[in-house]
Design a protein around this motif. Structure first.
Motif, PDB file in Angstrom:
ATOM      1  N   GLN A  61       7.178 132.390  -1.693  1.00  0.00           N
ATOM      2  CA  GLN A  61       7.800 131.181  -2.247  1.00  0.00           C
ATOM      3  C   GLN A  61       7.794 131.205  -3.778  1.00  0.00           C
TER       4      GLN A  61
ATOM      5  N   LYS B 299      15.298 130.904 -10.398  1.00  0.00           N
ATOM      6  CA  LYS B 299      15.439 130.440 -11.783  1.00  0.00           C
ATOM      7  C   LYS B 299      16.216 131.452 -12.613  1.00  0.00           C
TER       8      LYS B 299
ATOM      9  N   SER C  23      14.852 122.801  -0.060  1.00  0.00           N
ATOM     10  CA  SER C  23      13.880 123.143  -1.094  1.00  0.00           C
ATOM     11  C   SER C  23      12.927 124.207  -0.584  1.00  0.00           C
ATOM     12  N   SER C  24      12.734 125.241  -1.381  1.00  0.00           N
ATOM     13  CA  SER C  24      11.833 126.318  -0.967  1.00  0.00           C
ATOM     14  C   SER C  24      10.404 125.807  -0.826  1.00  0.00           C
ATOM     15  N   GLU C  25       9.998 124.860  -1.673  1.00  0.00           N
ATOM     16  CA  GLU C  25       8.646 124.311  -1.581  1.00  0.00           C
ATOM     17  C   GLU C  25       8.443 123.587  -0.259  1.00  0.00           C
TER      18      GLU C  25
ATOM     19  N   ASP D  92      11.132 131.292  -6.111  1.00  0.00           N
ATOM     20  CA  ASP D  92      11.404 130.316  -7.161  1.00  0.00           C
ATOM     21  C   ASP D  92      11.687 131.005  -8.493  1.00  0.00           C
TER      22      ASP D  92
END
Length: 348
Positions: free
Chosen positions: A288, A296, A212-214, A292
């Motif tokens: 980030q 998307k 996960s990028s987060e 994202d």
């Protein structure tokens, strides 16, 4: 005594007729494809906001039309030359022409024959290639997402150059001999280099695209914050003075003045390092967010391509079926027309 002989009409597939039909299909397709190309280029308006407005649809319709006409002509001639079993010869002409065109379209580098091969083979290859392209696009899309994440984090600039101006070489040597990590002259520079290495490591992790990028960005931000907290920790003045008095010829008074100089220089350098780390944290958050957003968009495009591949496969099936029916009927018509001509000649 008389002997009667019974003769049977043994018929086999006339591959000569089929080959002639294939040649007719290719020649007709080249002719119509050339005309279609000229019509397509004529519709392009380079000066307009949408230079290919309607050209794609027109070329697609013309391609379908040229394929139908080419298959019809080839199958008709195959059935006409065979003179019998026109439906079988028409069907075999359709199948053989598509196979030959597919091979030519894949093998030839550039020529008008390749144009015809691609045009004819597009329907035959569409079902398989479009599905394959859709799957490949999804795989490549995931790869490009990872590459984008790596690129965004690699763009984060962290200057690791740091000057120790204000410290004499004798003092630097004394601090090195002290053995205290936080008193080493290159301590702050190593912290910057470590932060830069952390960023590059995260860039490589983003390239894999399995995390996960987060989470990755949060871990990196936490590491940088921890480094910033470590370097801002206070240093014991007595440790510095002890290192100077033990490793230099400075008097206690001179050592006190040098300690003050060292602390002032270090405070200035700490502020600069903290500023760079804070800017890096801000850049990480921005990277980030951009990642994202790009991820998307890539997912939406991949979904659209997958749906397009599904529709193309379905339309390809019907196109193949229609092509087979047209070729079969054309072959039957070709055989029937030959018989009609033969009967007419007999009557004459």
């Amino acid at each position: 005594m008389s002997i009667a002989y019974e003769t049977k009409d043994i018929r086999t597939i006339s591959w000569g007729s089929i080959i002639t039909g294939i040649v007719t299909v290719m020649a007709t397709s080249i002719l119509l494809s050339t005309l279609g190309s000229s019509l397509g280029f004529a519709m392009v308006e380079p000066t307009s906001d949408d230079p290919v407005n309607g050209a794609g649809m027109a070329v697609g319709l013309w391609t379908a039309f040229s394929i139908v006409i080419s298959l019809f002509a080839g199958s008709f001639i195959a059935g006409r030359l065979a003179g019998y079993d026109g439906m079988i010869h028409g069907f075999l002409n359709w199948a053989s022409a598509l196979l030959v065109a597919s091979v030519l379209g894949a093998m030839l580098v550039s020529s008008s024959i390749k144009t015809a091969g691609n045009a004819l083979g597009s329907i035959a290859l569409a079902t398989g290639s479009m599905i394959s392209s859709g799957g490949e696009a999804l795989g490549n899309g995931l790869s490009r997402v990872g590459d984008a994440g790596q690129h965004l984090f690699e763009e984060i600039v962290l200057d690791t150059h740091l000057s120790n101006d204000g410290l004499q070489s004798e003092v630097e040597n004394a601090l090195v001999k002290s053995g205290i990590p936080t008193l080493q002259p290159d301590y702050l520079k190593r912290q910057l280099q470590g932060a830069k290495d952390d960023i590059m490591l995260v860039a490589h992790r983003m390239a894999v695209g399995t995390e996960s990028s987060e989470q990755v960005a949060a871990e990196l931000t936490e590491k940088l914050a921890q480094r910033s907290k470590t370097i801002t920790a206070n240093i014991n003045r007595d440790d510095i003075k002890h290192a100077l008095t033990q490793n230099t010829d400075l008097t206690p008074v001179e050592a006190d003045r040098m300690v003050e100089n060292i602390l002032n220089t270090r405070d200035r350098m700490v502020q600069e390092v903290s500023k760079r780390l804070t800017e890096a944290q801000t850049s990480i958050q921005q990277a980030q967010q951009r990642y994202d957003s790009w991820k998307k968009q890539a997912a939406e495009k991949a979904e659209q391509m997958s749906k397009a591949a599904t529709k193309a496969a379905l339309w390809s099936f019907f196109a193949l079926l229609i092509g087979a029916v047209i070729s079969t009927l054309a072959g039957f018509w070709g055989t029937k027309s030959k018989r009609h001509v033969t009967k007419s000649k007999r009557h004459v």
